[in-house]
Each structure stands twice: as C-alpha cells, then as structure tokens.
Design a protein around this motif. Structure first.
Motif, short mmCIF file in Angstrom:
data_model
loop_
_atom_site.label_atom_id
_atom_site.label_comp_id
_atom_site.label_asym_id
_atom_site.label_seq_id
_atom_site.Cartn_x
_atom_site.Cartn_y
_atom_site.Cartn_z
N ALA A 1 5.74 -3.20 8.34
CA ALA A 1 4.46 -3.36 7.20
C ALA A 1 5.41 -3.58 5.84
O ALA A 1 4.92 -3.66 4.69
N GLN A 2 6.86 -3.73 5.66
CA GLN A 2 7.57 -3.74 4.49
C GLN A 2 7.38 -5.13 4.06
O GLN A 2 7.30 -6.19 4.71
N PRO A 3 7.70 -5.18 2.76
CA PRO A 3 7.49 -6.53 2.03
C PRO A 3 8.09 -7.71 2.82
O PRO A 3 7.68 -9.00 2.76
N TRP A 4 9.45 -7.57 3.21
CA TRP A 4 10.08 -8.76 3.70
C TRP A 4 9.64 -8.81 4.91
O TRP A 4 9.49 -10.15 5.68
N SER A 5 9.14 -7.95 5.69
CA SER A 5 8.63 -8.13 6.90
C SER A 5 7.31 -9.11 6.96
O SER A 5 6.97 -9.74 7.75
#
Length: 372
Positions: free
Chosen positions: A83-87
C-alpha cells in the motif's frame, strides 16, 4: 463434539459478534471506521479532482475501477508494503503499460487476459511495486474496449497514473490526522551505539534477523508484512510475555529514593563533581521548581562546558506503579544507564539503574529456581 464445562477460576468465555470482527491481525473497529472515512473522502476527491482537471470525456473514464481497490489498501492497511506510494503509483501504471502492450500483440482475448495479469505480476515484482489492484489495471487495459485501445499507452498515464498520484497525495494528507503513519517506514533494527562490531545488547540473545528469514523460508509462504516490522512485533511479544510472567514487582519496589539531582542552572563542573563524588553515571536535571527537565552524564559533560541546561539530554522516565520489567527496553539500548521515576507532575520519586534492575531480576530468578 463435547465441550467440557469451565473450571473454577477460568476466565469467562465470550462469543464475539460475528459481524464487524476484523480479520487482520491488530485491526480494530476504530481502524475500520477510519478506513471507511478515508476511502469515502479519497475516492470522492480523486474523482472530483480528476474530472475537473481532465474533463468529462464521454468515452474515456475520469477514474478507473482499480483505484477503488487501491483505496482499500491505502486506507485499511496503510502499513502494508503493498500500500506504499510507489506500490500504488508504480504498480497501477506499470501494470497498465503491460496490459496495453499485450493487447497490441496478442489477438486471442482469453490468452491476452491471462498474459496481461501474469506479466503484470512479473513486471511489478521486478520494479518492486507489487500492488494487487495492478492486476485489475492490466486487465482493464485489455478488456476496456475500443476507447482504451484507441488511447494506447496514454491510457496508462491518463487516467490511471493521474488517479493513482491524486489518491496517494490525498492519503498522505489524510493519514496526518489518523492514528497511522504514511508512508509506513519500518522502525530500524537496534544498532550498536559504541562503534564496535558487537551486536547491540537487545539482539545478543533470542532470535536474530537471520532466524526470521530462515523461518519464512521454512514456511514457504509470503506474508504481507515487512521483515523489520515482523522483527519488531516478535520482540514486543517477548516483552509482553516477560511482563506477564514478572509483573510481581514495580518500579517503586526497586528504585533508589534518595536521588542526587542537579539544577539546570548549575555549572557543568558542579554536575561533574557530583557524579564523581557520588560514584553515579547520570544525574536527573531539574528546573527552578524541582521538576524533571532532563538528565546529564559523563557523556554530556566531558566534551562541553557551560550550564547543565545547555548540555543535558532527554531523560528516560517511568512511574512508580509501572512494572519494573518494562525498563528492560530502555536500560538495554546501549545509551541509557538509568530511568527516572516521576509522578504525573514530573516530580522525581526515584531512580532505577541497570544495577537495580539486574539485582531485582536475579532475585526473582533465584526464587523461581528454588520453587522449581
């Protein structure tokens, strides 16, 4: 199947209400409520911003369905590596590019839909942006129809990448006010603060990072948690187990009560003399009213001069009622030699040193060995 009746003293058993019971470890109803509010705000504003910026094209959507799945991860499990920004941004965009490429080279629709998702997983894995909604983004690029096909590779950027960027920005803002940090940065493992090759005290006993990696390899499963978060979780479990087993003595039971302290307005040389005269390693620092404001030791005094208040460090504190076993953490971090025991108004009530805690633990262990 027969269930034996509870024995006297057994805690009462409660059957949880089967609805609204979180299936994720650590989740609470409050977390789910926050997730609902976040998803509502995030999707509504993403749609509004993108439709305002991109216009209401009757053929090209201003928001795509995979963004709804991204919102679930972003607001419901913000600590997940997925769920991280780059993901979110990379996963959706890269997958859409893969899907568009597949539909241009593969005519068979059944083969195309399978290849798009499979290759999207491979591409996201290689670019370290694995994101489950990315599979839906790849599939949308294949089955989106003539409009998506006509848009070509631009579809991966408008609307998919734009939607993803807007949603992440809204998530960053929203989680500033929620109880969760985002982006989630796993807490770094303990390090040796003395500049030697030894492991830090907390990592010299018990499990190590390689044990976690080995256990994960033994299980052969992939878990949605960062290994550093897993390390932190397991160490917290160890501490809570110790608290449960050794909660029979408090800080008040083992603390020194005649505490030598120094005023923050005193000269550093005065504090150094107190340390040497009393044979202690640290001194609590007080303000004009006598309340704790910091701590000072040889580390702070040997390289600086001036007033104590100018060189003091932040003090590790606890309360008289707290279980003394809780002090294992701060007293084994390699930097803290004593914990100041204060009341609710920060009046000093005592001091617990590493020696005090070690002595208490040795007595507890001796009693348990005698009773074994």
């Amino acid at each position: 199947m027969f269930t034996p009746p509870p024995l006297p003293g057994d805690p009462p058993t409660r059957k949880p209400f089967r609805f609204f019971v979180p299936i994720l470890a650590g989740a609470t109803l409050r977390d789910r409520a926050i997730a609902c509010v976040g998803a509502f705000i995030g999707i509504c504003l993403t749609g509004f911003i993108c439709s305002s910026a991109l216009g209401r094209d009757p053929f090209l959507p201003f928001i795509v369905a995979p963004i709804g799945a991204s919102a679930v991860l972003l607001f419901a499990v913000p600590a997940s590596p997925l769920a991280q920004p780059w993901s979110i941004i990379g996963g959706n965009t890269v997958s859409a590019l893969v899907g568009i490429t597949v539909v241009h080279f593969v005519d068979d629709p059944m083969l195309a839909i399978g290849l798009s998702v499979a290759l999207a997983i491979a591409a996201m894995s290689l670019t370290r942006c694995l994101h489950p909604p990315g599979g839906a983004a790849a599939l949308t690029a294949v089955i989106g129809g003539p409009t998506v096909l006509a848009a070509g590779y631009a579809f991966a950027f408008v609307p998919i990448a734009v939607n993803s960027v807007v949603l992440v920005l809204l998530g960053l803002f929203f989680h500033r006010f929620s109880s969760h940090s985002y982006p989630h940065v796993p807490k770094a493992a303990p390090v040796n603060t003395h500049g030697t090759s030894d492991l830090p005290p907390a990592a010299r006993v018990g499990f190590r990072a390689e044990d976690i990696q080995g256990a994960l390899a033994d299980l052969g499963e992939t878990f949605d948690i960062d290994p550093q978060d897993l390390d932190r979780l397991l160490r917290r479990i160890e501490l809570r187990s110790l608290l449960r087993e050794h909660d029979d003595f408090s800080c008040a039971d083992i603390m020194s009560r005649d505490v030598i302290s120094v005023s923050q307005m005193a000269d550093a040389e005065v504090a150094l003399a107190l340390l040497l005269d009393h044979g202690v390693r640290t001194l609590p620092v007080t303000d004009e009213s006598g309340r704790l404001v910091g701590i000072v030791g040889l580390r702070e005094l040997t390289r600086r001069s001036g007033l104590v208040g100018d060189v003091m460090a932040e003090a590790a504190i606890s309360t008289p009622r707290s279980p003394a076993i809780e002090l294992i953490g701060p007293l084994t971090d390699g930097m803290t030699h004593s914990v100041v025991i204060v009341d609710d108004d920060r009046w000093i009530r005592g001091l617990v040193t590493q020696t005090d805690l070690l002595s208490a633990m040795s007595r507890v262990l001796a009693r348990r060995l005698e009773g074994a």
